[in-house]
Design a protein around this motif. Sequence first.
Motif, PDB file in Angstrom:
ATOM      1  N   ASP A 281     -20.336 -44.453  52.306  1.00 11.99           N
ATOM      2  CA  ASP A 281     -21.704 -44.731  51.841  1.00 11.99           C
ATOM      3  C   ASP A 281     -22.403 -45.798  52.672  1.00 11.99           C
ATOM      4  OD1 ASP A 281     -21.678 -42.768  49.915  1.00 11.99           O
ATOM      5  OD2 ASP A 281     -20.963 -44.104  48.337  1.00 11.99           O
ATOM      6  N   TYR A 282     -22.163 -45.785  53.966  1.00 11.32           N
ATOM      7  CA  TYR A 282     -22.869 -46.593  54.957  1.00 11.32           C
ATOM      8  C   TYR A 282     -22.591 -48.097  54.913  1.00 11.32           C
ATOM      9  CZ  TYR A 282     -25.496 -42.241  55.018  1.00 11.32           C
ATOM     10  OH  TYR A 282     -25.846 -40.928  55.071  1.00 11.32           O
ATOM     11  N   HIS A 283     -21.816 -48.593  53.935  1.00 14.03           N
ATOM     12  CA  HIS A 283     -21.635 -50.042  53.858  1.00 14.03           C
ATOM     13  C   HIS A 283     -20.237 -50.502  53.438  1.00 14.03           C
ATOM     14  CE1 HIS A 283     -22.612 -48.995  49.701  1.00 14.03           C
ATOM     15  NE2 HIS A 283     -22.001 -50.100  49.347  1.00 14.03           N
ATOM     16  N   ARG A 284     -19.344 -49.588  53.131  1.00 16.23           N
ATOM     17  CA  ARG A 284     -17.966 -49.968  52.791  1.00 16.23           C
ATOM     18  C   ARG A 284     -17.042 -49.442  53.875  1.00 16.23           C
ATOM     19  NH1 ARG A 284     -17.438 -47.962  46.750  1.00 16.23           N
ATOM     20  NH2 ARG A 284     -18.453 -46.212  47.722  1.00 16.23           N
ATOM     21  N   TYR A 285     -16.028 -50.229  54.215  1.00 13.90           N
ATOM     22  CA  TYR A 285     -15.154 -49.899  55.331  1.00 13.90           C
ATOM     23  C   TYR A 285     -13.707 -49.774  54.870  1.00 13.90           C
ATOM     24  CZ  TYR A 285     -19.316 -51.666  57.545  1.00 13.90           C
ATOM     25  OH  TYR A 285     -20.618 -51.870  57.897  1.00 13.90           O
ATOM     26  N   PHE A 286     -13.000 -48.789  55.432  1.00 16.53           N
ATOM     27  CA  PHE A 286     -11.580 -48.603  55.106  1.00 16.53           C
ATOM     28  C   PHE A 286     -10.819 -48.281  56.387  1.00 16.53           C
ATOM     29  CE2 PHE A 286      -7.792 -46.338  53.945  1.00 16.53           C
ATOM     30  CZ  PHE A 286      -7.318 -47.093  52.896  1.00 16.53           C
ATOM     31  N   PRO A 287      -9.665 -48.927  56.652  1.00 15.79           N
ATOM     32  CA  PRO A 287      -9.095 -49.996  55.851  1.00 15.79           C
ATOM     33  C   PRO A 287      -9.889 -51.298  55.942  1.00 15.79           C
ATOM     34  CG  PRO A 287      -7.544 -49.336  57.583  1.00 15.79           C
ATOM     35  CD  PRO A 287      -8.778 -48.525  57.737  1.00 15.79           C
ATOM     36  N   ASP A 288     -10.641 -51.476  57.020  1.00 12.62           N
ATOM     37  CA  ASP A 288     -11.450 -52.675  57.186  1.00 12.62           C
ATOM     38  C   ASP A 288     -12.357 -52.443  58.392  1.00 12.62           C
ATOM     39  OD1 ASP A 288     -12.381 -55.231  56.816  1.00 12.62           O
ATOM     40  OD2 ASP A 288     -10.648 -56.227  57.668  1.00 12.62           O
ATOM     41  N   GLY A 289     -13.545 -52.989  58.375  1.00 13.06           N
ATOM     42  CA  GLY A 289     -14.412 -52.897  59.551  1.00 13.06           C
ATOM     43  C   GLY A 289     -13.720 -53.581  60.718  1.00 13.06           C
ATOM     44  N   GLY A 290     -13.637 -52.918  61.838  1.00 13.30           N
ATOM     45  CA  GLY A 290     -12.960 -53.490  62.992  1.00 13.30           C
ATOM     46  C   GLY A 290     -11.462 -53.258  63.017  1.00 13.30           C
ATOM     47  N   TRP A 291     -10.939 -52.365  62.172  1.00 10.47           N
ATOM     48  CA  TRP A 291      -9.498 -52.075  62.130  1.00 10.47           C
ATOM     49  C   TRP A 291      -9.023 -51.572  63.489  1.00 10.47           C
ATOM     50  CZ3 TRP A 291      -5.793 -53.115  58.706  1.00 10.47           C
ATOM     51  CH2 TRP A 291      -4.563 -52.476  58.854  1.00 10.47           C
ATOM     52  N   ASP A 292      -7.931 -52.126  63.993  1.00 12.23           N
ATOM     53  CA  ASP A 292      -7.375 -51.740  65.290  1.00 12.23           C
ATOM     54  C   ASP A 292      -6.042 -51.040  65.067  1.00 12.23           C
ATOM     55  OD1 ASP A 292      -7.818 -52.224  68.280  1.00 12.23           O
ATOM     56  OD2 ASP A 292      -5.714 -52.757  68.010  1.00 12.23           O
ATOM     57  N   ASP A 293      -5.843 -49.889  65.716  1.00  8.13           N
ATOM     58  CA  ASP A 293      -4.611 -49.127  65.510  1.00  8.13           C
ATOM     59  C   ASP A 293      -4.315 -48.301  66.759  1.00  8.13           C
ATOM     60  OD1 ASP A 293      -2.395 -47.974  64.077  1.00  8.13           O
ATOM     61  OD2 ASP A 293      -3.569 -48.109  62.235  1.00  8.13           O
ATOM     62  N   PHE A 294      -3.225 -47.548  66.703  1.00 10.60           N
ATOM     63  CA  PHE A 294      -2.787 -46.680  67.792  1.00 10.60           C
ATOM     64  C   PHE A 294      -3.542 -45.359  67.699  1.00 10.60           C
ATOM     65  CE2 PHE A 294       0.541 -49.726  67.113  1.00 10.60           C
ATOM     66  CZ  PHE A 294       0.982 -50.042  68.393  1.00 10.60           C
ATOM     67  N   LEU A 295      -4.662 -45.269  68.400  1.00 11.97           N
ATOM     68  CA  LEU A 295      -5.600 -44.160  68.214  1.00 11.97           C
ATOM     69  C   LEU A 295      -5.025 -42.781  68.495  1.00 11.97           C
ATOM     70  CD1 LEU A 295      -8.919 -45.601  69.636  1.00 11.97           C
ATOM     71  CD2 LEU A 295      -8.285 -45.210  67.280  1.00 11.97           C
ATOM     72  N   VAL A 296      -4.425 -42.578  69.636  1.00 13.12           N
ATOM     73  CA  VAL A 296      -3.949 -41.237  70.003  1.00 13.12           C
ATOM     74  C   VAL A 296      -2.895 -40.760  69.017  1.00 13.12           C
ATOM     75  CG1 VAL A 296      -2.784 -39.880  71.786  1.00 13.12           C
ATOM     76  CG2 VAL A 296      -4.528 -41.547  72.434  1.00 13.12           C
ATOM     77  N   ILE A 297      -2.015 -41.649  68.619  1.00  9.33           N
ATOM     78  CA  ILE A 297      -0.940 -41.268  67.688  1.00  9.33           C
ATOM     79  C   ILE A 297      -1.510 -40.885  66.326  1.00  9.33           C
ATOM     80  CG2 ILE A 297       1.091 -42.105  66.449  1.00  9.33           C
ATOM     81  CD1 ILE A 297       1.664 -43.857  68.976  1.00  9.33           C
ATOM     82  N   ILE A 298      -2.328 -41.764  65.736  1.00  7.61           N
ATOM     83  CA  ILE A 298      -2.806 -41.441  64.380  1.00  7.61           C
ATOM     84  C   ILE A 298      -3.784 -40.271  64.387  1.00  7.61           C
ATOM     85  CG2 ILE A 298      -2.335 -43.733  63.449  1.00  7.61           C
ATOM     86  CD1 ILE A 298      -5.348 -44.254  63.456  1.00  7.61           C
ATOM     87  N   LEU A 299      -4.607 -40.156  65.418  1.00  7.68           N
ATOM     88  CA  LEU A 299      -5.518 -39.014  65.453  1.00  7.68           C
ATOM     89  C   LEU A 299      -4.772 -37.692  65.600  1.00  7.68           C
ATOM     90  CD1 LEU A 299      -8.519 -40.446  67.492  1.00  7.68           C
ATOM     91  CD2 LEU A 299      -8.444 -39.920  65.044  1.00  7.68           C
ATOM     92  N   SER A 300      -3.660 -37.690  66.324  1.00  7.53           N
ATOM     93  CA  SER A 300      -2.869 -36.449  66.411  1.00  7.53           C
ATOM     94  C   SER A 300      -2.250 -36.125  65.049  1.00  7.53           C
ATOM     95  CB  SER A 300      -1.810 -36.540  67.503  1.00  7.53           C
ATOM     96  OG  SER A 300      -0.834 -37.495  67.191  1.00  7.53           O
ATOM     97  N   TRP A 301      -1.790 -37.138  64.304  1.00  9.32           N
ATOM     98  CA  TRP A 301      -1.287 -36.901  62.944  1.00  9.32           C
ATOM     99  C   TRP A 301      -2.401 -36.344  62.065  1.00  9.32           C
ATOM    100  CZ3 TRP A 301       1.043 -42.402  61.814  1.00  9.32           C
ATOM    101  CH2 TRP A 301       2.215 -42.585  62.563  1.00  9.32           C
TER     102      TRP A 301
END
Length: 104
Positions: A31-51
Amino acid sequence: MVQHISLKVDLVSLEINRSKNITGTIYFIIDYHRYFPDGGWDDFLVIILSWWIKSIRGVELSRIGSTYKLDFMDGTSEVLVKKISENKVEMNFRFEDDVDESLK
């Protein structure tokens, strides 16, 4: 209740670490203003996107009522995606067993 949900991937934040994994900022915006898990969350992009692609493909091909999980590598957050009709899903955003009903 229908909500607007988008996925933010910050391409400027992409980095390759010593073990050749690509990390970067990724999070959902609800809804344009809530972030999950958090705004600016950093993670292993290629791995999680493939999952996530495998899980979303599973949702697409499964029967109504089936649930799939979108996991993050870091932290305890997850998104449960349940097929409720041929063209609608229900998404539950959770930290471990603690369901945040306001994001349902």
